[in-house]
Write an enzyme that holds these catalytic residues in place. Structure first.
Site, mmCIF file in Angstrom:
data_model
loop_
_atom_site.group_PDB
_atom_site.id
_atom_site.type_symbol
_atom_site.label_atom_id
_atom_site.label_comp_id
_atom_site.label_asym_id
_atom_site.label_seq_id
_atom_site.Cartn_x
_atom_site.Cartn_y
_atom_site.Cartn_z
ATOM 1 N N SER A 140 0.805 -1.201 -0.028
ATOM 2 C CA SER A 140 0.035 0.075 -0.141
ATOM 3 C C SER A 140 0.874 1.146 -0.046
ATOM 4 O O SER A 140 0.306 2.297 -0.454
ATOM 5 C CB SER A 140 -1.059 0.219 1.252
ATOM 6 O OG SER A 140 -1.563 -1.062 1.425
ATOM 7 N N GLU A 369 -4.421 -3.099 -6.691
ATOM 8 C CA GLU A 369 -4.383 -1.799 -6.913
ATOM 9 C C GLU A 369 -4.921 -0.672 -6.162
ATOM 10 O O GLU A 369 -5.759 0.109 -6.391
ATOM 11 C CB GLU A 369 -4.969 -1.675 -8.573
ATOM 12 C CG GLU A 369 -4.377 -2.242 -9.483
ATOM 13 C CD GLU A 369 -4.939 -2.243 -10.905
ATOM 14 O OE1 GLU A 369 -5.812 -1.217 -11.330
ATOM 15 O OE2 GLU A 369 -4.759 -3.145 -11.642
#
Ligand SMILES: Cc1cc2nc3c(=O)[nH]c(=O)nc-3n(C[C@H](O)[C@H](O)[C@H](O)COP(=O)(O)OP(=O)(O)OC[C@H]3O[C@@H](n4cnc5c(N)ncnc54)[C@H](O)[C@@H]3O)c2cc1C
Length: 394
Positions: A140, A369
Site C-alpha cells: 500500500s 491496485e
C-alpha cells in the site's frame, strides 16, 4: 442475421444512457459475441501459465488490444471490455487488464524508440507485459519501495525484489519502479523497462487462491542500458500513481462482470429449482436477496460509468471518482457473489463449480491496485476541497 449475444454481460438500459456513445454500445455488442465464440478458451479450464499466452494471442488476433499502439485513451471502452471479459472468465479479464495496465506508462511516457520496440507486439498479443510496483515491504505504501537502481557508466544495475507481480513468468517485459536516489520517499523513484531475459532476473511463482500467473521477482545485479529508463529520472512515483488512478475504475468494472455472472447463474438456478410446491425464486427471502443484488449491480454500474465518463471528459477529480467506483463495486461484488452462492446451497461449494470459482476469484479485487482501505483514504482526502468548492460551510 448476426447471432444475438448472451444477455448477461451488460444491462442494456444502462448502456443506453447518454454516459455512453454509440461506438461504446457497438464495442459491448461485438465483444460479447467474441466472448461467446471463444467460450472454451475463456472457461478457466487450462493452467494460467499456458492459458494466459493463448488468451493474449486470441485477444490480439481479435483486435481487442489494438488500442495499445496509438489508440486514444477511452476509459469507458476499457471498463466495458473488462466487464465483458470478467463475465466470460477470470483469466480473460486478468490477461487483458494486466497487458493494458503495464502498457499504460509506456504509451504515455515512452520515447519513440521504446514505443516502437514494444507497443506493436503488445497490441498483437505476441508480447506480454507486466507492471512491477509492489514489494514485500512496500505494498500500500508505494513510497517505501526499496528495489535499488544504481547508475553506472553504461546505464543502471538493479538489485532487490518485487512481490505479487501479475504475469510474472509469462511476461516478456516488466515495467519496474525502482529507487534511483536516496529519497525522500516518493521523490527518489524512477521507472524502467526490463526485458524478462535480463541476466540476473528470476521469477518465484506464487500459487494464489484463484490460479493466475503471478509471482515474486528477484533482481541480482541486473545490468540495464541507459535507454531502459522510462520517463524522467525521479518520475517513477507519479508514473505509477497516474496509471493506478486511471485503472482503479476498471477494477470496479471487472468486479461488476464477475458479480453479474454470479447473479445471472443464481437467478437461473432459483427460477428452475422446485421448492415447497413452487420454485426457489417464489420465496420472499430469496426474492429479497435478488432485490439486494439488483440494487448493488445498478449502483456499481452507474458509479463505474460516471468515473469513466468524467475521466474521458478531463475532470481533474477523476482519481476520487475512480476510487469511489473501485471501492463500491468491489465491495458490492463480494457481497453479490456471496448471496448468489447462498442461493445454490451446497451445490455452490463444489470445487471448481462456477460459483466456487467466482467466490475465490472475486476476493483479490478488494486488495490489488489499492486495497479498499486505501480507496477510503483517497476518497476522504478529497472531501474538503470538494465541499469548499460547492460553498458548503459548517
Ligand atoms: C491478485 C493480485 C495481483 C497483483 N498484481 C500486482 C501487480 O501486477 N503489480 C504490483 O506491483 N502489485 C500487484 N499486486 C500487489 C497489490 O498491489 C498489493 O497486494 C496491495 O497494494 C496491498 O499491499 P500488501 O499486500 O503489501 O498489503 P499491505 O500494504 O501490507 O496492507 C495490509 C492491510 O493494511 C491496510 N492498510 C495499508 N495501508 C493503509 C492505510 N493507509 N490506511 C488504512 N489501511 C491500510 C490494507 O488495506 C490491508 O488491509 C497484486 C496483488 C494481488 C492480490
Amino acid at each position: 442475421m448476426p447471432p444475438a449475444p448472451s444477455p448477461g454481460a451488460f444491462d442494456p438500459r444502462i448502456l443506453a444512457l447518454p454516459l455512453y456513445e454509440e461506438h461504446h454500445r457497438e464495442l459491448a455488442h461485438r465483444l460479447t459475441l467474441w466472448c461467446d465464440g471463444h467460450e472454451d478458451l475463456l472457461a478457466d479450464a487450462e493452467p494460467p501459465m499456458t492459458a494466459g499466452p493463448r488468451i493474449l494471442r486470441a485477444l490480439g488476433d481479435g483486435g481487442w488490444l489494438a488500442f495499445l499502439d496509438g489508440g486514444p485513451d477511452d476509459h469507458r471502452a476499457l471498463c466495458l471490455a473488462r466487464e465483458a471479459l470478467a463475465y466470460a472468465g477470470d483469466l480473460a479479464d486478468y490477461t487483458f487488464s494486466i497487458q493494458a495496465l503495464a502498457a499504460g506508462p509506456l504509451r504515455r511516457h515512452g520515447t519513440g524508440e521504446q514505443r516502437r520496440r514494444y507497443l506493436p507486439g503488445l497490441a498483437r498479443g505476441e508480447l506480454c507485459a507486466a507492471f512491477a510496483v509492489s514489494e514485500e515491504a512496500a505494498g500500500s505504501d508505494v513510497a517505501a519501495i526499496g528495489l535499488d537502481a544504481r547508475e553506472t557508466a553504461t546505464g543502471w544495475v538493479l538489485d532487490g525484489g518485487k512481490a505479487w507481480i501479475a504475469h510474472a513468468g509469462i511476461a516478456d517485459v516488466y515495467t519496474v519502479i525502482a529507487r534511483t536516489g536516496p529519497g525522500p520517499g516518493a521523490l527518489g523513484l524512477s521507472a524502467f523497462l526490463v526485458p524478462a531475459t535480463t541476466p540476473g532476473l528470476r521469477v518465484r511463482p506464487v500459487p494464489m487462491i484463484a490460479p493466475r500467473a503471478l509471482g515474486h521477482l528477484v533482481f541480482e545485479e541486473c545490468a540495464l542500458p541507459g535507454q531502459a529508463l522510462l520517463g524522467r529520472r525521479g518520475g517513477g512515483f507519479p508514473i505509477a500513481m497516474e496509471v493506478l488512478d486511471r485503472f482503479r475504475m476498471t477494477v470496479g468494472a471487472a468486479a461488476l462482470g464477475f458479480a453479474r455472472r454470479a447473479a445471472d447463474a443464481a437467478l437461473a438456478r432459483a427460477l428452475a429449482r422446485p421448492m415447497r410446491g413452487g420454485k426457489l425464486f417464489d420465496l420472499p427471502t430469496v426474492r429479497a436477496a435478488f432485490a439486494g443484488m439488483e440494487v448493488k449491480l445498478d449502483a456499481a454500474a452507474l458509479l463505474v460509468a460516471r468515473a469513466a465518463w468524467e475521466t474521458d471528459h478531463g475532470d481533474p477529480r477523476y482519481p476520487r471518482h475512480s476510487a469511489v467506483a473501485k471501492f463500491y463495486a468491489t465491495e458490492a461484488a463480494q457481497e453479490i457473489v456471496d448471496s448468489a452462492l447462498q442461493v445454490f446451497g451446497a451445490a455452490g461449494l463444489v470445487r471448481d463449480s462456477l460459483m466456487e470459482r467466482l467466490y475465490r476469484q472475486i476476493r483479490s479485487l478488494r486488495i490489488y491496485e489499492g486495497s479498499s482501505e486505501v480507496q477510503q483514504a483517497v476518497i476522504a482526502a478529497a472531501i474538503d476541497p470538494y465541499r469548499t468548492a460547492r460553498g458548503v460551510s459548517s
